[in-house]
Design an enzyme around this catalytic site. Structure first.
Site, PDB file in Angstrom:
ATOM      1  N   ALA A 107      39.268  35.717  29.342  1.00 62.92           N
ATOM      2  CA  ALA A 107      38.732  34.359  29.424  1.00 62.92           C
ATOM      3  C   ALA A 107      37.967  34.224  30.726  1.00 62.92           C
ATOM      4  O   ALA A 107      38.314  34.841  31.744  1.00 62.92           O
ATOM      5  CB  ALA A 107      39.858  33.327  29.371  1.00 62.92           C
ATOM      6  N   ALA A 108      36.885  33.437  30.695  1.00 62.39           N
ATOM      7  CA  ALA A 108      36.075  33.180  31.888  1.00 62.39           C
ATOM      8  C   ALA A 108      35.700  31.709  31.918  1.00 62.39           C
ATOM      9  O   ALA A 108      35.253  31.151  30.919  1.00 62.39           O
ATOM     10  CB  ALA A 108      34.818  34.049  31.881  1.00 62.39           C
ATOM     11  N   ALA A 109      35.922  31.067  33.058  1.00 61.42           N
ATOM     12  CA  ALA A 109      35.624  29.643  33.211  1.00 61.42           C
ATOM     13  C   ALA A 109      34.831  29.440  34.493  1.00 61.42           C
ATOM     14  O   ALA A 109      34.353  30.397  35.115  1.00 61.42           O
ATOM     15  CB  ALA A 109      36.914  28.834  33.216  1.00 61.42           C
ATOM     16  N   SER A 110      34.680  28.192  34.903  1.00 63.20           N
ATOM     17  CA  SER A 110      33.813  27.878  36.032  1.00 63.20           C
ATOM     18  C   SER A 110      34.370  28.370  37.355  1.00 63.20           C
ATOM     19  O   SER A 110      33.606  28.702  38.263  1.00 63.20           O
ATOM     20  CB  SER A 110      33.578  26.370  36.100  1.00 63.20           C
ATOM     21  OG  SER A 110      34.807  25.688  36.220  1.00 63.20           O
TER      22      SER A 110
ATOM     23  N   GLY B 124      36.981  30.882  37.708  1.00 60.22           N
ATOM     24  CA  GLY B 124      37.463  32.260  37.736  1.00 60.22           C
ATOM     25  C   GLY B 124      37.571  32.839  36.351  1.00 60.22           C
ATOM     26  O   GLY B 124      37.098  32.251  35.378  1.00 60.22           O
ATOM     27  N   GLN B 125      38.187  34.020  36.253  1.00 61.46           N
ATOM     28  CA  GLN B 125      38.385  34.667  34.972  1.00 61.46           C
ATOM     29  C   GLN B 125      39.749  35.336  34.946  1.00 61.46           C
ATOM     30  O   GLN B 125      40.355  35.586  35.994  1.00 61.46           O
ATOM     31  CB  GLN B 125      37.277  35.666  34.679  1.00 61.46           C
ATOM     32  CG  GLN B 125      37.095  36.760  35.703  1.00 61.46           C
ATOM     33  CD  GLN B 125      35.757  37.472  35.526  1.00 61.46           C
ATOM     34  OE1 GLN B 125      34.733  36.844  35.231  1.00 61.46           O
ATOM     35  NE2 GLN B 125      35.749  38.789  35.726  1.00 61.46           N
ATOM     36  N   VAL B 126      40.235  35.627  33.723  1.00 61.04           N
ATOM     37  CA  VAL B 126      41.604  36.090  33.538  1.00 61.04           C
ATOM     38  C   VAL B 126      41.601  37.452  32.858  1.00 61.04           C
ATOM     39  O   VAL B 126      40.871  37.676  31.886  1.00 61.04           O
ATOM     40  CB  VAL B 126      42.411  35.075  32.689  1.00 61.04           C
ATOM     41  CG1 VAL B 126      43.831  35.574  32.467  1.00 61.04           C
ATOM     42  CG2 VAL B 126      42.434  33.716  33.370  1.00 61.04           C
TER      43      VAL B 126
ATOM     44  N   ASP C  79      44.915  18.290  32.789  1.00 63.00           N
ATOM     45  CA  ASP C  79      43.880  18.971  32.000  1.00 63.00           C
ATOM     46  C   ASP C  79      44.509  19.725  30.829  1.00 63.00           C
ATOM     47  O   ASP C  79      44.397  20.946  30.738  1.00 63.00           O
ATOM     48  CB  ASP C  79      43.113  19.941  32.918  1.00 63.00           C
ATOM     49  CG  ASP C  79      41.856  20.486  32.247  1.00 63.00           C
ATOM     50  OD1 ASP C  79      41.341  19.832  31.320  1.00 63.00           O
ATOM     51  OD2 ASP C  79      41.383  21.566  32.641  1.00 63.00           O
TER      52      ASP C  79
END
Length: 640
Positions: A161-164, A166-168, A315
Site C-alpha cells: 500500500a502507498a499513501a500520501s 508513506g508506504q507499507v 480516520d
C-alpha cells in the site's frame, strides 16, 4: 524530485526528544512537534524556496478561479459548479501530501465550504505512486541502525500500500512473526514544513484582509498542522495504538502489537493483520462473516471513543478497518487520533436530549456552550433554522434516521449563519459519516443512529456524572409531567446494548436515588407512582409493571440477585422515609377504593328516585375521578 523540494527537504522543523515506550532507549531521531515560530525563523528570507513553492500552489487555483469567473460571466456557473468542485479535488491531489490532507480536513468543515464542494472533497483519496524500494530500505537501515537482512528474515519486493505520507511492506522477523513495516516518504517533513509556513502566512493575510471571514483561519491551520506532524511521527502512532487497545479492549475489537525495537520516527513495525477490507463484500460473505454485525461493532466502539473516553480514531476509512477471519474488527492505522474533553462529551449528549425534547432554544444554547457560536451571537434567527432541520427527522422512528441527510441539512445552516466548527467536531463528523458510508455499502438499509441509540440510552440511565443526571432529568420531566414513555423507551433500548450491565446499572440507579443528588427525584417519586400519565389513563404502578417486564426480557436479569441490594437500601434513612410515604399513599388509595365500593353497594340497595339518581351521579363522578387516577387500564407507551 524538483530542486525546490529537494532543498526544502533539507530544512527540518524543531523537534523534542521522547523515549520509546517499553524499550528503555532513545529513538535515533527525535519525535516531531509543530512549532510555527520555529518554521517562521527557518523560512523567513528564503525567498527562492518560498516563492517557488508559492507559485506551484497558487497557479492551478488561479486557473480554476478564471474558469469560475468566465462561467459566471456566461451565466452558467451554477450549471458547472459540480465540475468546478471536481477540478478542485484534482488540484489538491496533484499538489501532494499537504494539499491532500487539507482537502480531507475541509471535507468536514461546513462552516468554510458549501455543501456541493463538501460532497466532492469527501471523495478525495490520498493514494499516490510508491517511491522506490532502494530509498525505502536505505531509510529503514538508517533509522534502525542495522542492515535490512539483520532486521527482517524477509521483506516483500513491493509495497502492499502507498499513501500520501508513506508506504507499507509485508515482512517477517527472524523470530517468525509476520509484520507490517510502514516507511515514511524521505522528502516528507521538508515539503510539509514549507507548505505549512506558506499556508499559515496566507491564512493570516486573508484574515486581516477579508472581514467576511468569521473563522479563526490561523487557529485552524495550527490545529491541522499539529495533527499532521503527529501523523508524521510514527512513534506517536505506536503509542496511539497501544492506548487505543488499552481503552477499548473487547472480545470483538483488535489492534496490532507494536514492535518497538524496530520502530522509529520514520519507520513503524507492527503486527501483520490478516483480514478483509469492509468494502470487499464478496470476500466477507465467502468467509462466512456477518458484515452488518461488524459495522455494529464499529459504531458502538466509535460511540465509546467519542462519548465515554474521548480518545478517538479520526480516520476510520475502509483501508483502516479490517474484518478478521475469526469475526473481530481490527483497527490498523492510528496516525490520525483526536481527543474530546469531558465537558464536550457531556455537551453532545445534552444536545441529543434537547433534540428529543424538541427544545430548539436549548439546542441553540448548546451550540454556544460547545463553542460553535460566540456567546454574544443573536440566536433568534438560528432557532427556527435548527427546528427546520430537525423537525422532520424527529417525526420518524430512530431506525429510519439517516445521519448523512441530517448532517447535509445542518451543514447548510452552519454555512449561512456565523457558526465555526471546532476541530474535534469536524473529526467526529468525518468519523461517523465514513462509518455510515461503509455500512450502507454492506447494507443499504443500515442506519447508524438506530445502532447508536441503545448506547446513548444506557449511558443516560447508568452514568453517574452530574451532567448526565441533569440530562436524564430534562428528558424524563417535560413541563412538570413525568414522561413514562421516554423512560420505557430508554430502558427498552438500553437492554439491547451489548455493554448494558443490568445488575451494575440497578445498583448505580439506587445509589443515585438515595444520594443527595437524587433528592429531587425522591421528592417527586410518590406523586409519579400514584398519579396518572399525561392522558390520565395509566397510573404509575402499571408503568412499573411494564418496566419490570422490560427488565425481565433481559437474559442477564436474575431477580434473586436483587436481594442484597434491597437489604442494603433498607438500612438507609432516606429509603425508610420514602417507604413510609409510599405506604401512606398506598393506604389512602386503598381507603378511597373501599369507600367507593361501599357507596356504590349502598346505592344499589336504595330505590331509584330522581333525587337519589342525581346524588349517585355526583358521587360516581367523584369516584370516577379516583378511578381515572388509580385504576385506569394500561396504554402502550409511544416511542421517544
Amino acid at each position: 524530485m524538483d530542486a525546490t523540494l529537494s532543498t526544502a527537504a533539507a530544512a527540518q522543523p524543531a523537534v523534542a526528544e521522547q523515549p520509546l515506550p517499553g524499550s528503555g532507549q532513545q529513538p535515533l531521531q527525535p519525535a516531531l512537534r509543530y512549532d510555527p515560530e520555529e518554521l517562521a525563523r527557518q523560512y523567513r528570507g528564503r525567498w527562492d524556496l518560498v516563492l517557488g513553492r508559492l507559485f506551484q500552489l497558487i497557479a492551478p487555483f488561479l486557473g480554476l478561479l478564471i474558469w469560475v469567473l468566465w462561467d459566471r460571466w456566461r451565466g452558467v456557473e451554477l450549471k458547472n459548479r459540480r465540475k468546478h468542485a471536481a477540478r478542485l479535488r484534482e488540484i489538491l491531489t496533484e499538489l501532494g501530501p499537504t494539499a491532500i490532507k487539507i482537502g480531507q480536513a475541509l471535507s468536514t468543515r461546513p462552516d468554510l465550504v458549501s455543501p456541493l464542494f463538501l460532497e466532492e472533497l469527501a471523495k478525495l483519496q490520498d493514494e499516490l505512486p510508491p517511491f522506490d524500494n532502494a530509498t525505502a530500505f536505505a531509510l529503514i537501515e538508517a533509522q534502525i541502525g542495522q542492515p535490512i537482512e539483520q532486521i527482517f528474515r524477509e521483506i516483500g519486493p513491493e509495497p502492499v500500500a502507498a499513501a500520501s505520507l508513506g508506504q507499507v511492506y509485508q515482512a517477517c522477523l527472524h523470530t517468525g512473526e509476520k509484520v507490517a513495516v510502514k516507511v515514511q516518504r524521505p522528502d516528507l517533513i521538508g515539503r510539509i514544513s514549507l507548505d505549512m509556513y506558506i499556508i499559515r502566512s496566507l491564512a493570516a493575510w486573508a484574515k486581516r484582509t477579508f472581514r467576511r471571514i468569521r473563522s479563526d483561519l490561523v487557529g485552524i491551520v495550527d490545529e491541522f498542522a499539529g495533527r499532521l506532524y503527529e501523523e508524521m511521527d510514527y512513534t506517536q502512532e505506536g503509542r496511539n495504538a497501544e492506548r487505543f487497545l488499552e481503552l477499548y479492549r473487547h472480545p470483538s475489537i483488535y489492534a496490532p502489537k507494536i514492535y518497538w525495537e524496530y520502530t522509529r520516527t520514520k519507520v513503524l513495525t507492527m503486527e501483520w493483520i490478516d483480514g478483509i477490507k469492509l468494502t470487499q463484500l464478496d470476500k466477507i460473505a465467502a468467509a462466512g462473516l456477518n458484515g452488518q454485525h461488524l459495522i455494529e461493532i464499529g459504531v458502538n466502539c466509535s460511540l465509546k471513543q467519542l462519548l465515554e473516553h474521548g480518545f478517538f480514531h479520526a480516520d476510520p476509512h475502509p483501508g483502516n478497518l479490517l474484518a478478521m477471519y475469526d469475526g473481530r474488527l481490527a483497527y490498523i492505522d492510528f496516525g490520525m487520533m483526536s481527543t474530546i474533553q469531558p465537558h464536550q462529551r457531556y455537551g453532545l449528549i445534552k444536545a441529543i436530549v434537547h433534540l428529543v425534547n424538541r427544545d430548539f432554544a436549548a439546542l441553540a444554547q448548546d451550540y454556544v456552550d460547545l463553542e460553535f457560536l460566540d456567546p454574544d451571537t443573536d440566536l433568534t434567527p438560528i432557532i427556527p433554522a435548527l427546528e427546520d432541520v430537525f423537525a422532520e427527522a424527529l417525526g420518524k422512528p430512530v431506525a429510519e434516521l439517516n445521519f448523512k441527510s441530517i448532517t447535509d441539512r445542518l451543514s447548510g445552516v452552519m454555512y449561512n449563519f456565523p457558526f465555526r466548527v471546532p476541530a474535534y467536531y469536524a473529526l467526529i463528523i468525518r468519523s461517523l459519516l465514513t462509518l455510515e458510508g461503509i455500512a450502507i455499502g454492506l447494507d443499504p438499509n443500515f442506519k447508524v443512529l438506530s445502532v447508536a441509540y441503545p448506547y446513548v440510552a444506557q449511558r443516560l440511565l447508568t452514568d453517574p456524572a452530574p451532567e448526565l443526571r441533569e440530562a436524564l432529568r430534562e428528558l424524563l420531566f417535560s413541563q412538570g409531567q413525568f414522561r413514562w414513555n421516554r423512560l420505557e423507551n430508554l430502558l427498552r433500548n438500553a437492554v439491547n446494548s451489548e455493554d448494558f450491565d443490568l445488575q451494575g446499572s440497578l445498583e448505580k440507579a439506587v445509589d443515585f436515588l438515595f444520594s443527595e443528588r437524587g433528592a429531587f427525584l425522591r421528592e417527586q417519586l410518590v406523586d409519579i407512582l400514584f398519579s396518572s400519565s399525561g392522558n390520565g389513563s395509566t397510573d404509575g404502578l402499571t408503568h412499573l409493571q411494564r418496566l419490570w417486564s422490560i427488565l425481565s426480557s433481559n437474559p442477564a436479569f436474575q431477580p434473586l440477585q436483587l436481594l442484597p441490594l434491597v437489604a442494603k437500601v433498607a438500612t438507609k434513612p432516606e429509603a425508610q422515609q420514602l417507604g413510609r410515604q409510599l405506604a401512606s399513599r398506598w393506604l389512602q388509595r386503598l381507603a378511597a377504593r373501599l369507600i367507593r365500593e361501599l357507596l356504590l353497594a349502598e346505592e344499589e340497595k336504595e330505590p331509584r328516585s330522581p333525587a337519589s339518581l342525581n346524588g349517585r351521579n355526583r358521587n360516581s363522578g367523584q369516584a370516577g375521578e379516583i378511578q381515572t387516577v388509580y385504576a385506569s387500564p394500561a396504554q402502550p407507551a409511544s416511542a421517544v
